[in-house]
Design an enzyme around this catalytic site. Structure first.
Site, PDB file in Angstrom:
ATOM      1  CE1 TYR A 153       8.950   4.922   2.849  1.00 31.03           C
ATOM      2  CE2 TYR A 153       7.367   6.715   2.967  1.00 31.03           C
ATOM      3  CZ  TYR A 153       7.895   5.554   3.478  1.00 31.03           C
ATOM      4  OH  TYR A 153       7.379   5.011   4.634  1.00 31.03           O
ATOM      5  CG  ASN A 184       8.404  -2.079   0.228  1.00 31.98           C
ATOM      6  OD1 ASN A 184       7.863  -2.215   1.326  1.00 31.98           O
ATOM      7  ND2 ASN A 184       9.016  -0.959  -0.129  1.00 31.98           N
ATOM      8  N   PRO A 191       0.783  -1.222   0.000  1.00 30.98           N
ATOM      9  CG  PRO A 191      -0.142  -1.135   2.119  1.00 30.98           C
ATOM     10  CD  PRO A 191       0.513  -2.073   1.168  1.00 30.98           C
ATOM     11  CG  ASN A 192      -0.235   4.285   1.301  1.00 29.85           C
ATOM     12  OD1 ASN A 192      -1.213   4.843   0.806  1.00 29.85           O
ATOM     13  ND2 ASN A 192      -0.281   3.686   2.477  1.00 29.85           N
ATOM     14  CD  GLU A 206      10.931  -7.678   5.386  1.00 31.80           C
ATOM     15  OE1 GLU A 206      11.345  -8.772   5.853  1.00 31.80           O
ATOM     16  OE2 GLU A 206      10.439  -6.781   6.093  1.00 31.80           O
ATOM     17  NE  ARG A 233       3.879   6.476   1.682  1.00 30.77           N
ATOM     18  CZ  ARG A 233       4.254   5.270   2.056  1.00 30.77           C
ATOM     19  NH1 ARG A 233       4.807   4.434   1.199  1.00 30.77           N
ATOM     20  NH2 ARG A 233       4.079   4.872   3.286  1.00 30.77           N
ATOM     21  CG  HIS A 290      11.241  -2.453   4.415  1.00 32.18           C
ATOM     22  ND1 HIS A 290       9.868  -2.398   4.330  1.00 32.18           N
ATOM     23  CD2 HIS A 290      11.546  -3.647   4.981  1.00 32.18           C
ATOM     24  CE1 HIS A 290       9.365  -3.510   4.836  1.00 32.18           C
ATOM     25  NE2 HIS A 290      10.356  -4.292   5.236  1.00 32.18           N
ATOM     26  CB  ALA A 310       1.500  -0.003   6.232  1.00 31.68           C
ATOM     27  NE  ARG A 344      10.209   5.831   8.563  1.00 32.88           N
ATOM     28  CZ  ARG A 344       9.246   5.669   7.648  1.00 32.88           C
ATOM     29  NH1 ARG A 344       9.366   4.725   6.719  1.00 32.88           N
ATOM     30  NH2 ARG A 344       8.185   6.433   7.667  1.00 32.88           N
TER      31      ARG A 344
HETATM   32  C1  DQA Z   1       8.285   0.923   3.770  1.00 30.77           C
HETATM   33  C2  DQA Z   1       8.377   1.114   5.288  1.00 30.77           C
HETATM   34  C3  DQA Z   1       7.023   0.886   5.956  1.00 30.77           C
HETATM   35  O1  DQA Z   1       7.135   1.068   7.354  1.00 30.77           O
HETATM   36  C4  DQA Z   1       6.015   1.876   5.421  1.00 30.77           C
HETATM   37  O2  DQA Z   1       4.743   1.606   5.973  1.00 30.77           O
HETATM   38  C5  DQA Z   1       5.968   1.899   3.934  1.00 30.77           C
HETATM   39  C6  DQA Z   1       7.189   1.774   3.164  1.00 30.77           C
HETATM   40  C7  DQA Z   1       9.601   1.283   3.073  1.00 30.77           C
HETATM   41  O3  DQA Z   1       9.733   0.914   1.896  1.00 30.77           O
HETATM   42  O4  DQA Z   1      10.459   1.937   3.659  1.00 30.77           O
HETATM   43  O5  DQA Z   1       4.902   2.127   3.347  1.00 30.77           O
HETATM   44  O6  DQA Z   1       8.013  -0.450   3.508  1.00 30.77           O
END
Ligand code: DQA
Length: 146
Positions: free
Chosen positions: A24, A75, A11-12, A99, A19, A101, A78, A108
């Site tokens: 990011y 990835n 998501p997002n 995985e 964003r 990120h 959240a 964080r």
């Molecule tokens: C994320 C880190 C997560 O905590 C966050 O909710 C994201 C992006 C990252 O790529 O740093 O949406 O996965």
């Protein structure tokens, strides 16, 4: 089958580039996935990509990789920190899992420090920005012995 890698984004991440760019970065998801496609071709990998804002759609995408893909780069965004369903789906996938990120989740808020996915992942890349996808693909090629 071994040379097929699915890249899943949660998501997002469709808003990448717009964003919170201080966290990011400025590149869009399209930019990132285009670079992944180019690198995959160099590495001899075939890449399929899915982005979804919905947990169940990500579970469906992981299930769809069973018997098809040699590896999943994910990835979970959240859902990393909340989703037993995504962990269970990954546990039912027989291939390699990496995985990714963009941010260093350990630097964080404390709620981002725990990942349900990390216990299943063969490798975890965090804090390298969009280069994390590049590193993940290169490592996946090694894991799959391409
Ligand atoms: C994320 C880190 C997560 O905590 C966050 O909710 C994201 C992006 C990252 O790529 O740093 O949406 O996965």
């Amino acid at each position: 089958m071994a040379a097929i890698v699915h890249i899943l984004n949660g998501p997002n991440l469709n808003l990448l580039g717009q964003r919170e760019p201080d966290i990011y970065g400025h590149e869009t998801l399209d930019d990132v996935l285009r670079a992944c496609q180019a690198l995959a071709a160099d590495l001899g990998l075939e890449v399929a990509t899915v982005q979804s804002n919905h947990e169940g759609a990500l579970v469906d995408a992981i299930q769809a990789a069973r018997g098809v893909a040699g590896g999943i780069i994910i990835n979970p965004a959240a859902y990393t920190h909340t989703s037993v369903a995504i962990l269970d789906a990954l546990n039912a996938f027989e291939g390699r899992v990496i995985e990714v990120h963009l941010s260093n989740i350990h630097k964080r808020e404390s709620f981002r420090h725990h990942s349900y996915v990390s216990g299943r992942a063969d490798a975890v890349i965090a804090g390298c920005g969009v280069q994390g996808y590049d590193l993940a693909l290169r490592h996946m090629a090694r894991l799959l012995e391409i």
